[in-house]
Design a protein around this motif. Sequence first.
Motif, PDB file in Angstrom:
ATOM      1  N   PHE A 196     102.160  37.804  28.016  1.00 58.58           N
ATOM      2  CA  PHE A 196     102.509  38.276  29.359  1.00 58.58           C
ATOM      3  C   PHE A 196     101.464  39.178  30.036  1.00 58.58           C
ATOM      4  O   PHE A 196     101.306  39.084  31.263  1.00 58.58           O
ATOM      5  CB  PHE A 196     103.935  38.886  29.398  1.00 58.58           C
ATOM      6  N   PRO A 197     100.709  40.031  29.327  1.00 57.13           N
ATOM      7  CA  PRO A 197      99.684  40.787  30.064  1.00 57.13           C
ATOM      8  C   PRO A 197      98.646  39.882  30.734  1.00 57.13           C
ATOM      9  O   PRO A 197      98.067  40.238  31.759  1.00 57.13           O
ATOM     10  CB  PRO A 197      99.035  41.650  28.971  1.00 57.13           C
TER      11      PRO A 197
ATOM     12  N   PHE B  49      99.425  39.037  34.232  1.00 54.21           N
ATOM     13  CA  PHE B  49      99.037  40.041  35.226  1.00 54.21           C
ATOM     14  C   PHE B  49      97.564  39.886  35.599  1.00 54.21           C
ATOM     15  O   PHE B  49      97.174  40.187  36.727  1.00 54.21           O
ATOM     16  CB  PHE B  49      99.372  41.452  34.742  1.00 54.21           C
ATOM     17  N   GLU B  50      96.749  39.398  34.669  1.00 50.09           N
ATOM     18  CA  GLU B  50      95.363  39.062  35.038  1.00 50.09           C
ATOM     19  C   GLU B  50      95.371  37.927  36.063  1.00 50.09           C
ATOM     20  O   GLU B  50      94.642  37.964  37.051  1.00 50.09           O
ATOM     21  CB  GLU B  50      94.565  38.613  33.806  1.00 50.09           C
TER      22      GLU B  50
ATOM     23  N   ASN C  63      96.374  39.231  39.344  1.00 53.60           N
ATOM     24  CA  ASN C  63      95.259  39.944  39.975  1.00 53.60           C
ATOM     25  C   ASN C  63      94.209  38.963  40.522  1.00 53.60           C
ATOM     26  O   ASN C  63      93.697  39.137  41.631  1.00 53.60           O
ATOM     27  CB  ASN C  63      94.608  40.899  38.979  1.00 53.60           C
TER      28      ASN C  63
ATOM     29  N   THR D  57      96.950  48.562  42.536  1.00 55.07           N
ATOM     30  CA  THR D  57      98.370  48.253  42.367  1.00 55.07           C
ATOM     31  C   THR D  57      99.100  49.545  42.010  1.00 55.07           C
ATOM     32  O   THR D  57      98.710  50.220  41.052  1.00 55.07           O
ATOM     33  CB  THR D  57      98.533  47.232  41.223  1.00 55.07           C
ATOM     34  N   VAL D  58     100.142  49.877  42.766  1.00 57.33           N
ATOM     35  CA  VAL D  58     100.885  51.092  42.429  1.00 57.33           C
ATOM     36  C   VAL D  58     102.243  50.785  41.806  1.00 57.33           C
ATOM     37  O   VAL D  58     102.844  51.648  41.160  1.00 57.33           O
ATOM     38  CB  VAL D  58     101.068  52.020  43.651  1.00 57.33           C
ATOM     39  N   GLU D  59     102.706  49.572  41.991  1.00 51.20           N
ATOM     40  CA  GLU D  59     103.988  49.198  41.394  1.00 51.20           C
ATOM     41  C   GLU D  59     104.012  47.692  41.245  1.00 51.20           C
ATOM     42  O   GLU D  59     103.549  46.963  42.133  1.00 51.20           O
ATOM     43  CB  GLU D  59     105.143  49.655  42.297  1.00 51.20           C
ATOM     44  N   ILE D  60     104.547  47.214  40.134  1.00 53.56           N
ATOM     45  CA  ILE D  60     104.664  45.780  39.967  1.00 53.56           C
ATOM     46  C   ILE D  60     105.880  45.499  39.094  1.00 53.56           C
ATOM     47  O   ILE D  60     106.192  46.252  38.164  1.00 53.56           O
ATOM     48  CB  ILE D  60     103.381  45.164  39.375  1.00 53.56           C
ATOM     49  N   THR D  61     106.570  44.439  39.441  1.00 52.53           N
ATOM     50  CA  THR D  61     107.705  44.025  38.639  1.00 52.53           C
ATOM     51  C   THR D  61     107.611  42.516  38.481  1.00 52.53           C
ATOM     52  O   THR D  61     107.187  41.815  39.405  1.00 52.53           O
ATOM     53  CB  THR D  61     109.037  44.462  39.282  1.00 52.53           C
ATOM     54  N   ALA D  62     107.936  42.042  37.289  1.00 51.44           N
ATOM     55  CA  ALA D  62     107.832  40.606  37.039  1.00 51.44           C
ATOM     56  C   ALA D  62     108.974  40.137  36.162  1.00 51.44           C
ATOM     57  O   ALA D  62     109.411  40.853  35.253  1.00 51.44           O
ATOM     58  CB  ALA D  62     106.505  40.282  36.357  1.00 51.44           C
ATOM     59  N   THR D  63     109.466  38.960  36.483  1.00 53.66           N
ATOM     60  CA  THR D  63     110.503  38.326  35.672  1.00 53.66           C
ATOM     61  C   THR D  63     109.936  37.017  35.164  1.00 53.66           C
ATOM     62  O   THR D  63     109.436  36.209  35.955  1.00 53.66           O
ATOM     63  CB  THR D  63     111.758  38.054  36.523  1.00 53.66           C
ATOM     64  N   PHE D  64     109.994  36.833  33.850  1.00 51.63           N
ATOM     65  CA  PHE D  64     109.456  35.628  33.232  1.00 51.63           C
ATOM     66  C   PHE D  64     110.625  34.692  32.945  1.00 51.63           C
ATOM     67  O   PHE D  64     111.466  34.979  32.094  1.00 51.63           O
ATOM     68  CB  PHE D  64     108.666  35.991  31.971  1.00 51.63           C
TER      69      PHE D  64
END
Lengths: 133, 133, 133, 133
Positions: B22-23, B26-27, B30, B56-63
């Motif tokens: 999952f990280p 985020f790449e 980006n 980025t100051v806030e991020i939320t993700a649902t997989f």
Amino acid sequence: MAFTYPQKVLFKYCDPAGIVFFPRYFELINDCIETFFGEAIGVPFEELMKVGGVPTVEITATFKAPSRHGDRLLLSLSCRRIGRTSATLDIDAHCSEELRFRATSTIVHVDRSGRPEVWPARIKDKLQSHLNR
Amino acid sequence: MAFTYPQKVLFKYCDPAGIVFFPRYFELINDCIETFFGEAIGVPFEELMKVGGVPTVEITATFKAPSRHGDRLLLSLSCRRIGRTSATLDIDAHCSEELRFRATSTIVHVDRSGRPEVWPARIKDKLQSHLNR
Amino acid sequence: MAFTYPQKVLFKYCDPAGIVFFPRYFELINDCIETFFGEAIGVPFEELMKVGGVPTVEITATFKAPSRHGDRLLLSLSCRRIGRTSATLDIDAHCSEELRFRATSTIVHVDRSGRPEVWPARIKDKLQSHLNR
Amino acid sequence: MAFTYPQKVLFKYCDPAGIVFFPRYFELINDCIETFFGEAIGVPFEELMKVGGVPTVEITATFKAPSRHGDRLLLSLSCRRIGRTSATLDIDAHCSEELRFRATSTIVHVDRSGRPEVWPARIKDKLQSHLNR
């Protein structure tokens, strides 16, 4: 009771602005959860992976202040909620007194085929001892 | 109008379970935002970085479903909200018809010293043409 | 006298074959060199970077046996050669008695503009105390 | 006949010095080899991995000049030597006329258990058509 995980900000985590590249924070968060399972739960990820795993299904993070190369972060992990097959973890990181980020991650306990599976009692008990409310 | 960014899931993105770590998502997120700025906004990140940036100051993700090596993802980016100095972006990824993840990211336009700075008109106009509501 | 750097193989380092993805080994090698400078040379990378750095100009690595998630590696670093502005470092990694990889890296001491610069005496002395021949 | 692989230097590849972090170059090299197998050899990595793989057993790289965020690199891959179960690949990267790095990688064709296995004829033929000498 929170599990703490100290990490120095290494060169590899930093971007051209000289601060931690945010996807690298998620690597650190994963490392923290991995180390929590190995040291606090007593079930190393490398064993858990043989029979399934704990994939992340949702994560949210707020980056409050940038972290720079050489900063000494203290990550702190505790459980917000423990479900039948899932758990929601709070992870924050401070440098001295300053909050750098705060994240909330939901992981699911799955079997080898990726299907949700009830937490084994020994894991659930340990998770409960890290509840934060 | 959404900006689309097709990406094949490369070997480097995958973990021992054979799915995207999952990280690494985020790449990809980006990369998608970077390419959106270069191609749709007309302001390449490498130029933006010379005078500040958009951390980025806030991020939320649902997989929602795992992605495997070789899968062809279509990332889609649109603007949910445009503030004076910030913007909230919705990014999702599908493989064929299947939703793989959905993320919401808030970025802030900053100057070289990291202080929030009002969006230049040419950037704001372009962001507005990608509003999703 | 070699500098040793123990590292557990974390989940993030491993690929779908369940073994360390080789570019990640180079991250570990960089971490090892960074920690060597901080702990053995007494010049943390984060300080060195303010006035220049030690970019890698050449590196060669042989991967002798795969490393798996959970393996406990011991990296070992020593100096093969110390030049006027450069140094050649040998880094190998074992798991118990088994050699996993062997690498040789040449770094150059540069100033802020990237020009090679003679090693300061205090760094050169410390490098010399880690010569392996 | 060389296989070419154009890549823009993205933000994620760059370090606090504003240049590509060298372990990231090895990711790009792996991406290049993966794409070469998919597009030039006609055997996508994701299929090759189901029956074995082509792990890297040795790699050497020389970094001639730094690459910066936004640079447009052209990677070029050709075969230096094709063995019974292995192959040695030359990969270099230019930005316009400037050589940025030159790498030589030896990969081995293995079966599912990691044992070296003779190249299938259809792969060997394609490798031969990319010999550089």
